[in-house]
Write a protein that holds these residues in place. Structure first.
Motif, PDB file in Angstrom:
ATOM      1  N   ILE A   1      36.322  40.093  48.283  1.00  0.00           N
ATOM      2  CA  ILE A   1      35.434  40.557  47.211  1.00  0.00           C
ATOM      3  C   ILE A   1      36.163  41.339  46.117  1.00  0.00           C
ATOM      4  CG2 ILE A   1      33.492  42.108  46.715  1.00  0.00           C
ATOM      5  CD1 ILE A   1      32.130  41.000  49.209  1.00  0.00           C
ATOM      6  N   PRO A   2      37.061  42.283  46.442  1.00  0.00           N
ATOM      7  CA  PRO A   2      37.719  43.031  45.347  1.00  0.00           C
ATOM      8  C   PRO A   2      38.449  42.136  44.342  1.00  0.00           C
ATOM      9  CG  PRO A   2      38.087  44.140  47.429  1.00  0.00           C
ATOM     10  CD  PRO A   2      37.437  42.826  47.749  1.00  0.00           C
ATOM     11  N   SER A   3      39.216  41.178  44.819  1.00  0.00           N
ATOM     12  CA  SER A   3      39.929  40.316  43.868  1.00  0.00           C
ATOM     13  C   SER A   3      38.953  39.406  43.122  1.00  0.00           C
ATOM     14  CB  SER A   3      41.018  39.500  44.564  1.00  0.00           C
ATOM     15  OG  SER A   3      40.455  38.635  45.527  1.00  0.00           O
ATOM     16  N   SER A   4      37.902  38.941  43.795  1.00  0.00           N
ATOM     17  CA  SER A   4      36.901  38.106  43.119  1.00  0.00           C
ATOM     18  C   SER A   4      36.213  38.882  42.011  1.00  0.00           C
ATOM     19  CB  SER A   4      35.857  37.603  44.118  1.00  0.00           C
ATOM     20  OG  SER A   4      36.435  36.724  45.039  1.00  0.00           O
ATOM     21  N   LEU A   5      35.860  40.125  42.286  1.00  0.00           N
ATOM     22  CA  LEU A   5      35.215  40.949  41.259  1.00  0.00           C
ATOM     23  C   LEU A   5      36.156  41.215  40.092  1.00  0.00           C
ATOM     24  CD1 LEU A   5      33.172  43.511  43.385  1.00  0.00           C
ATOM     25  CD2 LEU A   5      32.298  41.622  42.001  1.00  0.00           C
ATOM     26  N   ALA A   6      37.422  41.515  40.401  1.00  0.00           N
ATOM     27  CA  ALA A   6      38.391  41.788  39.334  1.00  0.00           C
ATOM     28  C   ALA A   6      38.562  40.564  38.429  1.00  0.00           C
ATOM     29  CB  ALA A   6      39.730  42.209  39.929  1.00  0.00           C
ATOM     30  N   PHE A   7      38.705  39.393  39.029  1.00  0.00           N
ATOM     31  CA  PHE A   7      38.854  38.179  38.220  1.00  0.00           C
ATOM     32  C   PHE A   7      37.568  37.849  37.476  1.00  0.00           C
ATOM     33  CE2 PHE A   7      42.533  37.181  41.057  1.00  0.00           C
ATOM     34  CZ  PHE A   7      43.488  37.122  40.056  1.00  0.00           C
ATOM     35  N   SER A   8      36.420  38.164  38.062  1.00  0.00           N
ATOM     36  CA  SER A   8      35.139  37.932  37.382  1.00  0.00           C
ATOM     37  C   SER A   8      35.023  38.789  36.133  1.00  0.00           C
ATOM     38  CB  SER A   8      33.970  38.245  38.318  1.00  0.00           C
ATOM     39  OG  SER A   8      33.966  37.385  39.416  1.00  0.00           O
ATOM     40  N   VAL A   9      35.385  40.053  36.255  1.00  0.00           N
ATOM     41  CA  VAL A   9      35.330  40.950  35.097  1.00  0.00           C
ATOM     42  C   VAL A   9      36.283  40.457  34.013  1.00  0.00           C
ATOM     43  CG1 VAL A   9      35.889  43.287  34.304  1.00  0.00           C
ATOM     44  CG2 VAL A   9      34.548  42.960  36.398  1.00  0.00           C
ATOM     45  N   TRP A  10      37.497  40.069  34.419  1.00  0.00           N
ATOM     46  CA  TRP A  10      38.470  39.555  33.453  1.00  0.00           C
ATOM     47  C   TRP A  10      37.921  38.312  32.752  1.00  0.00           C
ATOM     48  CZ3 TRP A  10      41.158  34.827  33.686  1.00  0.00           C
ATOM     49  CH2 TRP A  10      42.097  34.651  32.654  1.00  0.00           C
ATOM     50  N   GLU A  11      37.334  37.388  33.517  1.00  0.00           N
ATOM     51  CA  GLU A  11      36.822  36.156  32.913  1.00  0.00           C
ATOM     52  C   GLU A  11      35.630  36.437  31.999  1.00  0.00           C
ATOM     53  OE1 GLU A  11      35.406  31.645  34.002  1.00  0.00           O
ATOM     54  OE2 GLU A  11      36.354  32.868  35.527  1.00  0.00           O
ATOM     55  N   MET A  12      34.750  37.330  32.410  1.00  0.00           N
ATOM     56  CA  MET A  12      33.606  37.665  31.551  1.00  0.00           C
ATOM     57  C   MET A  12      34.074  38.301  30.242  1.00  0.00           C
ATOM     58  SD  MET A  12      30.476  38.861  34.040  1.00  0.00           S
ATOM     59  CE  MET A  12      31.342  40.219  34.769  1.00  0.00           C
ATOM     60  N   ASN A  13      35.101  39.131  30.311  1.00  0.00           N
ATOM     61  CA  ASN A  13      35.633  39.752  29.096  1.00  0.00           C
ATOM     62  C   ASN A  13      36.338  38.746  28.195  1.00  0.00           C
ATOM     63  OD1 ASN A  13      34.667  42.306  29.669  1.00  0.00           O
ATOM     64  ND2 ASN A  13      36.512  42.907  30.767  1.00  0.00           N
TER      65      ASN A  13
END
Length: 155
Positions: A57-69
């Motif tokens: 989950i931590p890496s998925s969330l980090a990549f999700s935030v990066w992609e959304m930005n």
């Protein structure tokens, strides 16, 4: 494993990091599968699968935030929410548990063969649910995968 249609393959330098990411994913998935077998010999499978899932989950969330930005977020509809739930529950959690179960219960040589059925199953599901076209090249590849699985599992 790579499936490439030589008529449409693009191996340009702009794709280098994407190709390297796919290679890294294949290597880490192989390592994951070996570790699942080892962990499942001493730990409860459901508990260990849950811990593994939560660990991602931590890496998925980090990549999700990066992609959304970097890409933005489009309109969020009921269909989008349903798709996210399907991906999270069916395609990730349940599929991961079944993969772990296969590696815990079957000989590694047999369990690993299920990996090669994934493109065939995915394409057939795309044909069934999304009316995608099945090409003659897919049929040839699917038959070769099937024959390979039969030969490898009979040894």
């Amino acid at each position: 494993m790579a499936v490439i249609d030589p008529r449409t393959a693009e191996l340009s330098p702009s794709l280098f990091w994407g190709n390297m990411s796919l290679l890294a994913a294949a290597l880490t998935w192989a390592l994951y599968s070996v570790l699942v077998r080892k962990v499942s010999q001493t730990q409860d499978l459901l508990t260990s699968s849950t811990i593994m899932l939560l660990g991602g989950i931590p890496s998925s969330l980090a990549f999700s935030v990066w992609e959304m930005n970097s890409q933005g977020v489009g309109e969020i509809t009921l269909g989008i929410i349903g798709g996210l739930l399907f991906l999270g529950i069916i395609s990730t959690a349940i599929a991961m548990f079944l993969w772990n179960y296969a590696f815990a219960e079957l000989p590694a040589a047999v369990a690993s063969l299920t990996f090669f059925a994934q493109p065939v199953v995915g394409t057939l599901l795309g044909w069934f649910f999304l009316s995608e076209q099945i090409t003659s090249l897919f049929i040839v590849g699917g038959v070769l995968i099937g024959v390979g699985i039969i030969i490898a599992s009979s040894e």
